[in-house]
Scaffold this motif. Structure first.
Motif, PDB file in Angstrom:
ATOM      1  N   THR A 172      12.799  65.946  27.970  1.00 11.99           N
ATOM      2  CA  THR A 172      12.190  67.274  27.794  1.00 11.99           C
ATOM      3  C   THR A 172      12.799  68.280  28.769  1.00 11.99           C
ATOM      4  O   THR A 172      13.081  69.425  28.403  1.00 11.99           O
ATOM      5  N   TYR A 173      12.987  67.864  30.021  1.00 10.58           N
ATOM      6  CA  TYR A 173      13.602  68.770  30.993  1.00 10.58           C
ATOM      7  C   TYR A 173      15.019  69.144  30.580  1.00 10.58           C
ATOM      8  O   TYR A 173      15.394  70.323  30.578  1.00 10.58           O
ATOM      9  N   VAL A 180       6.202  68.665  32.924  1.00  8.87           N
ATOM     10  CA  VAL A 180       7.561  69.195  32.754  1.00  8.87           C
ATOM     11  C   VAL A 180       7.612  70.195  31.614  1.00  8.87           C
ATOM     12  O   VAL A 180       8.223  71.262  31.730  1.00  8.87           O
ATOM     13  N   ALA A 181       6.974  69.877  30.493  1.00 10.98           N
ATOM     14  CA  ALA A 181       7.001  70.765  29.330  1.00 10.98           C
ATOM     15  C   ALA A 181       6.375  72.120  29.643  1.00 10.98           C
ATOM     16  O   ALA A 181       6.807  73.152  29.117  1.00 10.98           O
ATOM     17  N   GLU A 182       5.361  72.154  30.536  1.00 11.89           N
ATOM     18  CA  GLU A 182       4.655  73.399  30.828  1.00 11.89           C
ATOM     19  C   GLU A 182       5.207  74.137  32.038  1.00 11.89           C
ATOM     20  O   GLU A 182       4.693  75.191  32.411  1.00 11.89           O
ATOM     21  N   GLU A 183       6.270  73.610  32.652  1.00 13.41           N
ATOM     22  CA  GLU A 183       6.895  74.317  33.771  1.00 13.41           C
ATOM     23  C   GLU A 183       7.589  75.583  33.288  1.00 13.41           C
ATOM     24  O   GLU A 183       8.032  75.673  32.128  1.00 13.41           O
ATOM     25  N   THR A 197      19.534  75.093  32.022  1.00 11.98           N
ATOM     26  CA  THR A 197      18.879  74.336  30.959  1.00 11.98           C
ATOM     27  C   THR A 197      18.771  75.193  29.696  1.00 11.98           C
ATOM     28  O   THR A 197      18.745  76.429  29.772  1.00 11.98           O
ATOM     29  N   PRO A 198      18.696  74.577  28.523  1.00 10.48           N
ATOM     30  CA  PRO A 198      18.622  75.357  27.278  1.00 10.48           C
ATOM     31  C   PRO A 198      17.473  76.352  27.244  1.00 10.48           C
ATOM     32  O   PRO A 198      17.643  77.503  26.810  1.00 10.48           O
ATOM     33  N   SER A 199      16.297  75.940  27.703  1.00  6.49           N
ATOM     34  CA  SER A 199      15.143  76.833  27.647  1.00  6.49           C
ATOM     35  C   SER A 199      15.323  78.044  28.550  1.00  6.49           C
ATOM     36  O   SER A 199      14.986  79.177  28.175  1.00  6.49           O
TER      37      SER A 199
END
Length: 446
Positions: free
Chosen positions: A193-194, A338-341, A390-392
């Motif tokens: 996910t990260y 991690v998803a909500e960081e 990172t992609p996000s």
């Protein structure tokens, strides 16, 4: 330190086979119009019937195209099949239609009952309606990249031949090895996910009024705000996996075993109860957001990394039975963190991530993988050190007025134009022919 099986594989110079996974891909993308709204066009007539074409079908919504590749022994073959099938779909779209390149859907209508369910037959449509009553329309709309992994038969046979005292037959070997893999991928889902999360914001009307996120996060789709049912599996062994799902159905948490949508699924016998006896045939990995920097939603390097992880997991010890659920429950909590960081924030588990990268680098050197794997790991290590890569985080550079629509449409139009310039597009689905996997491989190879 290798497990007993890992050492056996290493001593018999069969390590290369542990990365020779047969791989199939399933990529979901929404069809949209040129303004970035859900398309009103029907399923493209030029690619046959959505009910019978297993390679170009729909999932949940009529506009949620799913591209499925036949299995391939090499990553590049899997990507080739995907590119051809993706281009085939694009060439069949109505004028002005595009494929949305993001995991999170485009702007949804306020009245979501306007959305059309996939026309997959009465039984499937009844299931989709019941699912929507429970979870709402929005939760069914995120798209992703699913990877199906199958272990090389040489590895299974080697373990059976050398460890006959531990396993009674080939089914027992398969069930054990796939359990080891499943535990590994669930345990380190937070890491994936990260590295590959790419859904920092949602477009208008995804969230109910007053329930919008306060700020962008790393992956909405991989968080509790994302897709569907939040029901964790039991990966202690295949029998307990089946028992857990059946208990969920019995309690009414799941409408059917089909509704089990955890990040990893055992696949094999369609009759779930018989799976422990007939054996797992492959794993379905469901933890990748679409990569908008690729026209097909996933990159070759990502697939190679997933294969490296799988090889690493097979060679190392499984969790002890009494540790499985506590360890994986904690892993699911870590994934939510991690998803909500914030996408630009350092990972809360940065130290663990860097340590895992180092382990993978040593493992890749130990089994003498090629330089392309070293390059992949260097790139991913940089993502851990510098979250802005990172992609996000990269997607945040393109947010305008709280939306990624302008960026998504630029990408979608570029990919569509490139597909339409293909010199010899594949037209094998036009007459409604239903290909077997072998037939489709042969046709796509041309």
């Amino acid at each position: 330190m290798f497990s007993r099986i890992g050492q056996l594989i290493f001593d018999n110079e069969a390590v290369a086979k542990t990365s020779d996974f047969t791989m199939g891909l399933e990529i979901e993308m929404q069809r949209v119009d040129e303004t970035g709204h859900i398309s009103q066009e029907p399923y493209p007539a030029g690619i046959g019937d959505e009910k019978t074409n297993p390679w170009l079908t729909n999932d949940y919504l009529e506009t949620m195209a799913e591209m499925v590749t036949p299995s391939a022994k090499h990553v590049l073959d899997a990507m080739h099949y995907l590119y051809v099938i993706n281009n085939t779909l694009r060439s069949a779209l109505a004028p002005g239609e595009l494929l949305w390149p993001l995991s999170m859907p485009p702007k949804l209508p306020k009245d979501k009952t306007q959305l059309r369910f996939a026309k997959m037959g009465p039984k499937k449509e009844a299931y989709l309606k019941e699912w929507t009553k429970r979870h709402g329309y929005s939760k069914g709309t995120p798209c992703g990249a699913h990877i199906n992994l199958s272990i090389d038969s040489h590895v299974i046979q080697l373990v059976l031949d050398k460890c006959g005292d531990q396993f009674k037959d080939e089914v027992a070997v398969r069930n054990h090895l796939y359990t080891v893999l499943a535990q590994g991928f669930v345990r380190y889902r937070w890491f994936i996910t990260y590295l590959f999360g790419a859904s920092p914001i949602a477009e208008e009307n995804y969230f109910a009024p007053g329930h919008e996120l306060a700020h962008p996060i790393r992956s909405i789709r991989q968080s509790s705000h994302g897709f569907g049912t939040k029901f964790a599996g039991d990966y202690t062994n295949v029998q307990r996996y089946v028992d857990r799902i059946e208990e969920g159905v019995k309690q009414g948490i799941l409408t059917s075993d089909y509704e089990f949508h955890d990040s990893v699924r055992f696949k094999g016998n369609e009759n779930l109860k018989q799976l422990p006896q007939t054996g797992v045939e492959y794993l379905e990995l469901r933890m990748l957001d679409l990569d908008p920097s690729s026209s097909v939603g996933v990159r070759t390097g990502t697939l190679r990394f997933i294969r490296l992880l799988a090889s690493y997991f097979i060679m190392h010890p499984a969790l002890k039975d009494d540790e499985v659920n506590p360890v994986l429950d904690l892993a699911n909590q870590m994934n939510e963190v991690v998803a909500e960081e914030s996408p630009t924030a350092a990972c809360h588990y940065r130290t663990k991530a860097l340590a895992l990268i180092k382990h993978l680098e040593r493992y890749a050197n130990q089994i003498q993988l090629g330089p392309e794997y070293a390059e992949i790991l260097e790139d991913l290590e940089d993502r851990v050190i510098n979250p802005a890569t990172t992609p996000s985080a990269k997607l945040l550079n393109y947010v305008q007025d709280g939306s990624l629509t302008a960026y998504a449409l630029r990408r979608a139009k570029r990919y569509q134009e490139a597909a339409l310039e293909t010199i010899q597009p594949f037209k094998g689905f036009e007459d409604g022919r239903v290909y077997t996997a072998a037939e489709l491989r042969a046709a796509l190879a041309k």
